[in-house]
Design a protein around this motif. Structure first.
Motif, mmCIF file in Angstrom:
data_model
loop_
_atom_site.group_PDB
_atom_site.id
_atom_site.type_symbol
_atom_site.label_atom_id
_atom_site.label_comp_id
_atom_site.label_asym_id
_atom_site.label_seq_id
_atom_site.Cartn_x
_atom_site.Cartn_y
_atom_site.Cartn_z
ATOM 1 N N ARG A 42 49.158 28.292 -10.046
ATOM 2 C CA ARG A 42 48.109 27.563 -10.761
ATOM 3 C C ARG A 42 47.057 27.134 -9.738
ATOM 4 N NH1 ARG A 42 47.145 22.108 -13.276
ATOM 5 N NH2 ARG A 42 48.732 21.175 -11.958
ATOM 6 N N ILE A 43 45.821 27.509 -9.999
ATOM 7 C CA ILE A 43 44.730 27.081 -9.114
ATOM 8 C C ILE A 43 44.126 25.825 -9.746
ATOM 9 C CG2 ILE A 43 42.575 27.736 -7.984
ATOM 10 C CD1 ILE A 43 44.948 29.570 -7.266
ATOM 11 N N ARG A 44 44.044 24.771 -8.960
ATOM 12 C CA ARG A 44 43.498 23.512 -9.504
ATOM 13 C C ARG A 44 42.739 22.767 -8.410
ATOM 14 N NH1 ARG A 44 46.391 19.545 -7.188
ATOM 15 N NH2 ARG A 44 48.610 19.865 -6.751
ATOM 16 N N ALA A 45 41.944 21.795 -8.856
ATOM 17 C CA ALA A 45 41.235 20.948 -7.894
ATOM 18 C C ALA A 45 42.261 20.132 -7.115
ATOM 19 C CB ALA A 45 40.278 20.023 -8.638
ATOM 20 N N ASP A 102 47.646 15.780 -2.462
ATOM 21 C CA ASP A 102 47.804 17.079 -1.793
ATOM 22 C C ASP A 102 47.498 17.000 -0.293
ATOM 23 O OD1 ASP A 102 48.298 18.456 -4.290
ATOM 24 O OD2 ASP A 102 46.151 18.243 -4.686
ATOM 25 N N TRP A 147 40.245 23.279 -3.487
ATOM 26 C CA TRP A 147 41.191 23.851 -4.445
ATOM 27 C C TRP A 147 42.543 24.050 -3.767
ATOM 28 C CZ3 TRP A 147 36.232 25.393 -3.677
ATOM 29 C CH2 TRP A 147 35.367 25.404 -4.774
ATOM 30 N N GLU A 171 49.184 26.086 -6.637
ATOM 31 C CA GLU A 171 50.493 25.440 -6.780
ATOM 32 C C GLU A 171 51.459 26.448 -7.394
ATOM 33 O OE1 GLU A 171 50.339 21.284 -8.343
ATOM 34 O OE2 GLU A 171 51.844 22.094 -9.710
ATOM 35 N N ALA A 197 38.173 31.302 -8.077
ATOM 36 C CA ALA A 197 37.855 29.927 -8.497
ATOM 37 C C ALA A 197 36.592 29.432 -7.788
ATOM 38 C CB ALA A 197 39.035 28.994 -8.206
ATOM 39 N N TRP A 232 33.060 28.416 -9.644
ATOM 40 C CA TRP A 232 32.434 27.111 -9.349
ATOM 41 C C TRP A 232 31.002 27.315 -8.865
ATOM 42 C CZ3 TRP A 232 31.086 25.675 -4.232
ATOM 43 C CH2 TRP A 232 30.739 24.327 -4.042
#
Ligand SMILES: CC(C)(COP(=O)(O)OP(=O)(O)OC[C@H]1O[C@@H](n2cnc3c(N)ncnc32)[C@H](O)[C@@H]1OP(=O)(O)O)[C@@H](O)C(=O)NCCC(=O)NCCS
Length: 153
Positions: free
Chosen positions: A6-9, A14, A56, A59, A106, A110
């Protein structure tokens, strides 16, 4: 790969994982020395720059396994905002499985949303693996070289 990352901010939680990933990256780049406290402080500053920067993480199985950052600057050549991409690193055990591509996808999405006309990055000139990766994803070399000065020293 068993499941898709999962790609996330990235967020404050983190920071430890990202600091560790950057330690692995700097080990490949003789231009940088790894000081965990400085890296952590820099990451915190990036997280605080909500409008001019983005971070980014990827996960997988509840664990942060890769990261990337971008910072917006104004380009006189473009007459508008562009971004520097940095801190691109995937856990050594998970390289070559498409995670780097997902992260740069990603970043590109953006950049389009932000109306950025160009992305640029610096890579170690002997890091053939990374250079091959970027070229595969459409990045092209330029004639520019990086120069540095520590002001006041
Ligand atoms: C460079 C790095 C970020 C790439 O991430 P990755 O997850 O291993 O790369 P991916 O698996 O997403 O590869 C994406 C595509 O690039 C291709 N690719 C990867 N390395 C390549 C190489 N050396 N030469 C040609 N193609 C390459 C892959 O085959 C894949 O192609 P496809 O999607 O068309 O099948 C990762 O290997 C890494 O963390 N390296 C160490 C840190 C580093 O050097 N970072 C860059 C700092 S500038």
């Amino acid at each position: 790969m068993l499941s898709k990352p999962r790609i996330r901010a990235a967020g404050e939680s983190d920071l430890d994982a990202m600091t560790q990933l950057i330690g692995g990256l700097f080990a490949l780049e003789p231009d940088f020395s790894f000081d965990p406290a400085k890296v952590r402080r820099g990451l915190g500053l990036l997280l605080a720059r909500e409008t001019a920067a983005a971070l980014w993480v990827a996960e997988l199985g509840g664990r942060v396994v890769a990261m990337c950052s971008a910072q917006i600057v104004i380009s006189t050549a473009e007459g508008g905002p562009v971004a520097w991409v940095e801190d691109m690193v995937v856990d050594p055990d998970l390289r070559g499985q498409g995670i780097g591509r997902l992260l740069l996808d990603a970043v590109s999405a953006w950049a389009v949303r932000r109306g950025l006309s160009r992305l640029q990055l610096l890579a170690d000139c002997e890091n053939e693996a990374a250079l091959g990766f970027y070229r595969r994803l459409g990045w092209r070399s330029t004639r520019l070289v990086c120069l540095r000065l520590r002001p006041g020293q």
